[in-house]
Design a protein around this motif. Structure first.
Motif, PDB file in Angstrom:
ATOM      1  N   ARG A  40       0.821  -1.216   0.000  1.00 37.03           N
ATOM      2  CA  ARG A  40       0.000   0.000   0.000  1.00 37.03           C
ATOM      3  C   ARG A  40       0.855   1.266   0.000  1.00 37.03           C
ATOM      4  O   ARG A  40       0.427   2.299  -0.509  1.00 37.03           O
ATOM      5  N   SER A 125      -1.172   7.583   7.266  1.00 35.08           N
ATOM      6  CA  SER A 125      -2.606   7.600   7.569  1.00 35.08           C
ATOM      7  C   SER A 125      -3.217   6.230   7.266  1.00 35.08           C
ATOM      8  O   SER A 125      -2.689   5.466   6.447  1.00 35.08           O
ATOM      9  N   PRO A 126      -4.323   5.901   7.921  1.00 32.45           N
ATOM     10  CA  PRO A 126      -4.960   4.595   7.709  1.00 32.45           C
ATOM     11  C   PRO A 126      -5.309   4.316   6.242  1.00 32.45           C
ATOM     12  O   PRO A 126      -5.278   3.176   5.804  1.00 32.45           O
ATOM     13  N   ASP A 127      -5.598   5.372   5.462  1.00 33.11           N
ATOM     14  CA  ASP A 127      -5.943   5.185   4.053  1.00 33.11           C
ATOM     15  C   ASP A 127      -4.719   5.285   3.127  1.00 33.11           C
ATOM     16  O   ASP A 127      -4.856   5.227   1.907  1.00 33.11           O
ATOM     17  N   TYR A 128      -3.536   5.444   3.695  1.00 27.97           N
ATOM     18  CA  TYR A 128      -2.274   5.526   2.952  1.00 27.97           C
ATOM     19  C   TYR A 128      -2.274   6.684   1.950  1.00 27.97           C
ATOM     20  O   TYR A 128      -1.708   6.592   0.877  1.00 27.97           O
ATOM     21  N   LYS A 129      -2.889   7.803   2.362  1.00 25.86           N
ATOM     22  CA  LYS A 129      -2.887   9.003   1.532  1.00 25.86           C
ATOM     23  C   LYS A 129      -1.972  10.094   2.077  1.00 25.86           C
ATOM     24  O   LYS A 129      -1.729  11.086   1.407  1.00 25.86           O
TER      25      LYS A 129
END
Length: 180
Positions: A40, A125-129
């Motif tokens: 990711r 970040s949890p969303d890998y952004k």
């Protein structure tokens, strides 16, 4: 004139070698990301904040791209325009590898085939952004996102990730992007 350039390059290479390799085997004394999913994390990140070095001072439109190779090494491509939106494109291609395989948050990067430097993923970040990267001396840092656009409020929030870890905030510079 050529000899002055050679002396300057040798002096800079010596400084870079000392600055970046002195903590190669140091263990982190700061909070790193709990765990990094390498698949990711791979791809292109837009650099929005960084600590300039003589090699990348006055960077515009900076990006860092990671590609996980079959041998586990991480091919990195750092690109930026030097001095402005119409500046010449510069590219650096260090190779990295995961140093701490428990978390995947501590890497090593080899530059110019000469020296190795620690590379800490401090936050993702949890969303890998969004991600924040640092060096153990806390004198080098990068704030990156998956988008060329980053609002002031979000930039300040990511700067706080560095401040919480006692990084030298006065040295962090915002990177302009033409999509801003």
């Amino acid at each position: 004139m050529k000899w002055i350039l050679v002396i300057a390059l040798v002096a800079f290479a010596g400084w870079l070698l000392v600055a970046c390799s002195k903590d190669e085997n140091a263990s982190p004394n700061q909070t790193l990301a709990e765990y990094v999913d390498l698949d990711r994390f791979m791809g292109t990140w837009y650099v929005h904040g960084y600590t300039p070095t003589p090699l990348d001072k006055n960077a515009y439109n900076a990006t860092e791209t990671y590609e996980l190779e079959e041998d586990g090494k991480i091919q990195t491509t750092y690109r930026f325009q030097k001095g402005g939106f119409d500046g010449k494109w510069k590219t650096m291609t260090p190779r990295g590898w995961v140093h701490d395989t428990q978390t995947n948050a501590e890497w090593r990067m080899r530059f110019f085939g000469l020296f190795t430097s620690p590379y800490y993923i401090l936050y993702v970040s949890p969303d890998y952004k969004e991600t924040v990267i640092g060096h153990p001396d806390k004198d080098l840092a990068w704030i990156m996102t998956r988008s060329a656009n980053l609002g002031d409020r979000d930039y300040e929030r990511l700067l706080l990730e560095l401040a919480k870890r006692d990084y030298e905030m006065a040295k962090v510079v915002r990177v302009p992007h033409s999509a801003d």
